[in-house]
Write a protein that holds these residues in place. Sequence first.
Motif, PDB file in Angstrom:
ATOM      1  N   ALA A 149      17.726 -10.435   2.330  1.00 10.26           N
ATOM      2  CA  ALA A 149      17.027 -10.346   1.045  1.00 10.26           C
ATOM      3  C   ALA A 149      17.983  -9.774   0.005  1.00 10.26           C
ATOM      4  O   ALA A 149      18.532  -8.691   0.198  1.00 10.26           O
ATOM      5  CB  ALA A 149      15.786  -9.472   1.192  1.00 10.26           C
ATOM      6  N   ASP A 150      18.202 -10.494  -1.072  1.00  5.25           N
ATOM      7  CA  ASP A 150      19.112 -10.049  -2.131  1.00  5.25           C
ATOM      8  C   ASP A 150      18.382 -10.037  -3.467  1.00  5.25           C
ATOM      9  O   ASP A 150      17.175 -10.278  -3.546  1.00  5.25           O
ATOM     10  CB  ASP A 150      20.355 -10.945  -2.178  1.00  5.25           C
ATOM     11  N   ASN A 151      19.116  -9.764  -4.539  1.00  6.36           N
ATOM     12  CA  ASN A 151      18.505  -9.696  -5.862  1.00  6.36           C
ATOM     13  C   ASN A 151      17.836 -11.010  -6.243  1.00  6.36           C
ATOM     14  O   ASN A 151      16.775 -11.019  -6.876  1.00  6.36           O
ATOM     15  CB  ASN A 151      19.561  -9.327  -6.913  1.00  6.36           C
ATOM     16  N   ALA A 152      18.460 -12.126  -5.841  1.00  2.00           N
ATOM     17  CA  ALA A 152      17.885 -13.430  -6.174  1.00  2.00           C
ATOM     18  C   ALA A 152      16.530 -13.612  -5.495  1.00  2.00           C
ATOM     19  O   ALA A 152      15.588 -14.155  -6.093  1.00  2.00           O
ATOM     20  CB  ALA A 152      18.841 -14.547  -5.767  1.00  2.00           C
ATOM     21  N   PHE A 153      16.438 -13.140  -4.248  1.00  2.00           N
ATOM     22  CA  PHE A 153      15.153 -13.259  -3.549  1.00  2.00           C
ATOM     23  C   PHE A 153      14.077 -12.442  -4.250  1.00  2.00           C
ATOM     24  O   PHE A 153      12.969 -12.932  -4.510  1.00  2.00           O
ATOM     25  CB  PHE A 153      15.279 -12.801  -2.095  1.00  2.00           C
ATOM     26  N   PHE A 154      14.375 -11.180  -4.560  1.00  2.00           N
ATOM     27  CA  PHE A 154      13.365 -10.313  -5.166  1.00  2.00           C
ATOM     28  C   PHE A 154      12.998 -10.781  -6.574  1.00  2.00           C
ATOM     29  O   PHE A 154      11.836 -10.733  -6.976  1.00  2.00           O
ATOM     30  CB  PHE A 154      13.850  -8.866  -5.175  1.00  2.00           C
ATOM     31  N   THR A 155      13.996 -11.251  -7.316  1.00  3.02           N
ATOM     32  CA  THR A 155      13.704 -11.793  -8.649  1.00  3.02           C
ATOM     33  C   THR A 155      12.788 -13.001  -8.547  1.00  3.02           C
ATOM     34  O   THR A 155      11.812 -13.148  -9.307  1.00  3.02           O
ATOM     35  CB  THR A 155      15.014 -12.178  -9.367  1.00  3.02           C
ATOM     36  N   GLY A 156      13.082 -13.883  -7.582  1.00  7.29           N
ATOM     37  CA  GLY A 156      12.243 -15.063  -7.387  1.00  7.29           C
ATOM     38  C   GLY A 156      10.845 -14.698  -6.924  1.00  7.29           C
ATOM     39  O   GLY A 156       9.855 -15.326  -7.341  1.00  7.29           O
ATOM     40  N   ALA A 157      10.763 -13.678  -6.055  1.00  6.49           N
ATOM     41  CA  ALA A 157       9.452 -13.243  -5.558  1.00  6.49           C
ATOM     42  C   ALA A 157       8.587 -12.729  -6.708  1.00  6.49           C
ATOM     43  O   ALA A 157       7.388 -13.029  -6.797  1.00  6.49           O
ATOM     44  CB  ALA A 157       9.631 -12.158  -4.499  1.00  6.49           C
ATOM     45  N   ILE A 158       9.166 -11.968  -7.603  1.00 10.16           N
ATOM     46  CA  ILE A 158       8.424 -11.434  -8.748  1.00 10.16           C
ATOM     47  C   ILE A 158       8.010 -12.561  -9.690  1.00 10.16           C
ATOM     48  O   ILE A 158       6.894 -12.584 -10.226  1.00 10.16           O
ATOM     49  CB  ILE A 158       9.270 -10.371  -9.477  1.00 10.16           C
ATOM     50  N   ARG A 159       8.897 -13.532  -9.848  1.00  7.12           N
ATOM     51  CA  ARG A 159       8.569 -14.668 -10.720  1.00  7.12           C
ATOM     52  C   ARG A 159       7.369 -15.443 -10.179  1.00  7.12           C
ATOM     53  O   ARG A 159       6.558 -15.961 -10.935  1.00  7.12           O
ATOM     54  CB  ARG A 159       9.792 -15.584 -10.842  1.00  7.12           C
ATOM     55  N   ARG A 160       7.259 -15.517  -8.839  1.00  2.00           N
ATOM     56  CA  ARG A 160       6.147 -16.255  -8.254  1.00  2.00           C
ATOM     57  C   ARG A 160       4.805 -15.563  -8.506  1.00  2.00           C
ATOM     58  O   ARG A 160       3.768 -16.211  -8.576  1.00  2.00           O
ATOM     59  CB  ARG A 160       6.370 -16.435  -6.740  1.00  2.00           C
ATOM     60  N   ILE A 161       4.819 -14.242  -8.644  1.00  2.00           N
ATOM     61  CA  ILE A 161       3.586 -13.533  -9.027  1.00  2.00           C
ATOM     62  C   ILE A 161       3.198 -13.938 -10.443  1.00  2.00           C
ATOM     63  O   ILE A 161       2.039 -14.273 -10.729  1.00  2.00           O
ATOM     64  CB  ILE A 161       3.787 -11.998  -8.981  1.00  2.00           C
ATOM     65  N   GLN A 162       4.169 -13.930 -11.330  1.00  2.00           N
ATOM     66  CA  GLN A 162       3.901 -14.203 -12.744  1.00  2.00           C
ATOM     67  C   GLN A 162       3.501 -15.652 -12.988  1.00  2.00           C
ATOM     68  O   GLN A 162       2.744 -15.956 -13.899  1.00  2.00           O
ATOM     69  CB  GLN A 162       5.131 -13.842 -13.574  1.00  2.00           C
ATOM     70  N   LYS A 163       4.017 -16.564 -12.145  1.00  2.00           N
ATOM     71  CA  LYS A 163       3.691 -17.986 -12.299  1.00  2.00           C
ATOM     72  C   LYS A 163       2.440 -18.375 -11.533  1.00  2.00           C
ATOM     73  O   LYS A 163       2.082 -19.547 -11.476  1.00  2.00           O
ATOM     74  CB  LYS A 163       4.876 -18.846 -11.832  1.00  2.00           C
ATOM     75  N   ASP A 164       1.819 -17.395 -10.879  1.00  2.00           N
ATOM     76  CA  ASP A 164       0.599 -17.637 -10.118  1.00  2.00           C
ATOM     77  C   ASP A 164       0.820 -18.663  -9.001  1.00  2.00           C
ATOM     78  O   ASP A 164      -0.015 -19.526  -8.756  1.00  2.00           O
ATOM     79  CB  ASP A 164      -0.545 -18.089 -11.037  1.00  2.00           C
ATOM     80  N   SER A 165       1.994 -18.606  -8.359  1.00  2.00           N
ATOM     81  CA  SER A 165       2.240 -19.437  -7.171  1.00  2.00           C
ATOM     82  C   SER A 165       2.392 -18.518  -5.957  1.00  2.00           C
ATOM     83  O   SER A 165       3.170 -18.777  -5.051  1.00  2.00           O
ATOM     84  CB  SER A 165       3.482 -20.300  -7.363  1.00  2.00           C
ATOM     85  N   LEU A 166       1.639 -17.435  -5.991  1.00  2.00           N
ATOM     86  CA  LEU A 166       1.739 -16.396  -4.979  1.00  2.00           C
ATOM     87  C   LEU A 166       1.370 -16.895  -3.589  1.00  2.00           C
ATOM     88  O   LEU A 166       2.080 -16.629  -2.613  1.00  2.00           O
ATOM     89  CB  LEU A 166       0.822 -15.229  -5.381  1.00  2.00           C
ATOM     90  N   SER A 167       0.255 -17.623  -3.485  1.00  3.60           N
ATOM     91  CA  SER A 167      -0.205 -18.081  -2.171  1.00  3.60           C
ATOM     92  C   SER A 167       0.839 -18.969  -1.502  1.00  3.60           C
ATOM     93  O   SER A 167       1.092 -18.858  -0.302  1.00  3.60           O
ATOM     94  CB  SER A 167      -1.529 -18.822  -2.300  1.00  3.60           C
ATOM     95  N   ASP A 168       1.452 -19.850  -2.271  1.00  2.00           N
ATOM     96  CA  ASP A 168       2.497 -20.721  -1.725  1.00  2.00           C
ATOM     97  C   ASP A 168       3.677 -19.889  -1.231  1.00  2.00           C
ATOM     98  O   ASP A 168       4.234 -20.155  -0.166  1.00  2.00           O
ATOM     99  CB  ASP A 168       2.984 -21.710  -2.782  1.00  2.00           C
ATOM    100  N   PHE A 169       4.051 -18.888  -2.011  1.00  2.00           N
ATOM    101  CA  PHE A 169       5.199 -18.059  -1.637  1.00  2.00           C
ATOM    102  C   PHE A 169       4.911 -17.254  -0.363  1.00  2.00           C
ATOM    103  O   PHE A 169       5.785 -17.092   0.484  1.00  2.00           O
ATOM    104  CB  PHE A 169       5.572 -17.121  -2.785  1.00  2.00           C
ATOM    105  N   LEU A 170       3.694 -16.775  -0.230  1.00  2.00           N
ATOM    106  CA  LEU A 170       3.320 -16.043   0.984  1.00  2.00           C
ATOM    107  C   LEU A 170       3.416 -16.952   2.207  1.00  2.00           C
ATOM    108  O   LEU A 170       3.890 -16.536   3.274  1.00  2.00           O
ATOM    109  CB  LEU A 170       1.906 -15.479   0.845  1.00  2.00           C
ATOM    110  N   ARG A 171       2.984 -18.212   2.062  1.00  2.00           N
ATOM    111  CA  ARG A 171       3.087 -19.170   3.171  1.00  2.00           C
ATOM    112  C   ARG A 171       4.546 -19.483   3.470  1.00  2.00           C
ATOM    113  O   ARG A 171       4.964 -19.552   4.628  1.00  2.00           O
ATOM    114  CB  ARG A 171       2.333 -20.454   2.843  1.00  2.00           C
ATOM    115  N   GLU A 172       5.348 -19.667   2.439  1.00  2.00           N
ATOM    116  CA  GLU A 172       6.760 -20.001   2.613  1.00  2.00           C
ATOM    117  C   GLU A 172       7.539 -18.875   3.285  1.00  2.00           C
ATOM    118  O   GLU A 172       8.584 -19.112   3.906  1.00  2.00           O
ATOM    119  CB  GLU A 172       7.393 -20.306   1.254  1.00  2.00           C
ATOM    120  N   SER A 173       7.052 -17.663   3.150  1.00  2.00           N
ATOM    121  CA  SER A 173       7.764 -16.506   3.701  1.00  2.00           C
ATOM    122  C   SER A 173       7.522 -16.315   5.193  1.00  2.00           C
ATOM    123  O   SER A 173       8.188 -15.493   5.821  1.00  2.00           O
ATOM    124  CB  SER A 173       7.349 -15.228   2.950  1.00  2.00           C
TER     125      SER A 173
END
Length: 428
Positions: A115-139
């Motif tokens: 996990a690097d800065n790019a991962f955490f930045t992308g994870a936060i962006r997914r909250i803001q874009k409301d694609s959270l459920s998809d990101f949780l599944r992808e993880s």
Amino acid sequence: MLWINRIGIDERADSLVAVLRHVEEMGFDADVFRVNQIERDLNRVRTLNFSEEHTVNQVMARLEYNLTRAYLGYTSGQRFGYVNPEYVLNRLDPAEGDSTRKRFRRLYGVPMRHADNAFFTGAIRRIQKDSLSDFLRESRPSDSLYYTLLKRFNTPEASAEERKALLCNMERCRWNLLERPKDYKRYVLVNIPNFYLYAVDENKTISMRVGCGTNKTKTPLLTSKINLIQLNPKWVMPGSIVKKDVLHHVGDADYFNRHNYYIYNTKTGERVSVDEVTHEMLLAKEYKVAQEGGRGNALGRIIFRFPNDFSVYLHHTSTPGFFSRDERGVSHGCVRVEEPFELAKFLLKDKDEEFLSRLYYSMTTDLESPNLKRSKLLNSVNVSPEVPLFISYYTVYPDSTGTLRFYRDVYGYDSVIYDRLEWRLKKR
């Protein structure tokens, strides 16, 4: 704010909580992710149940922090693992002669992502874009073995010791490796705890016993590709073995002749008479001890080479008696193969019978025989295409029927991983 807007807290928090409710099925303590606290605070917000002890500002701030903490901790751990093997396994065994424990033998060399800065930045962006459920599944872990282990973990038949082993192997499945066996139709896998090699070609598998490093000279975990087979190789002895086994035989010509050892100058390539060899020469870098190829050679009659930073390889052995034992930690780090000709045929599957006959002749004939047919001898063969190799460590692994088998933690790696996981685990 990531989770709270002018309306309040929406269904994104519910999506995360719905996932976090299942962490105990993975063996984790829900309180580590503060699930209960999050649920209580969500209820306070939705019922407007605030007080002097739990003011609206306190509850909102606590929710924002706990939701973010739980989200990043869960997704990074599921996608990359909660234990970093590059750190913990490479700080276990002190380097030879280092009593201060400042230098260590490298035991883990499998390329992996973290996990690097790019991962955490992308994870936060997914909250803001409301694609959270998809990101949780992808993880979620992509290794199918993880779900087999998880299913067994949640059966009532699993004992406490089995659950401990299952937890450690589930963690291995979470590690985000650059390459896994599932990425290939054809590969070779060595699993150290059960001392077996598996040569897999789609739905066909050849298995054979192997010998691996002792606990003091552990076989490193690595990923590579087998690219070369050599017949009747000469063995250049590592300095550690020279110090341990050869140095005290200086002056004993019979010992060197009996084992087909010779000494040579690395700069000139010239051999040095045994009578002229001194202790100082054997300890110097410009002199090496080597063993002639053929019968009695420590590497056996055939060696399988692959690029790696550990100077290890797969090879035959001149002392096969240990294959009958269950405990086969016998080498200085290399992997000794019980059926090298079968492995060679697997790696060279496109070769014709005449070529394989020459290969077998090169492996078995007496090189000192007056009837030796030199025209039939092979010195080396390129493996093309190269075959992926995985030297792995699973103490729980399916057998040929798909049944999970439990193996002894021969190097103690499970204990190391479990110690790192323990504070996160649910107490049973």
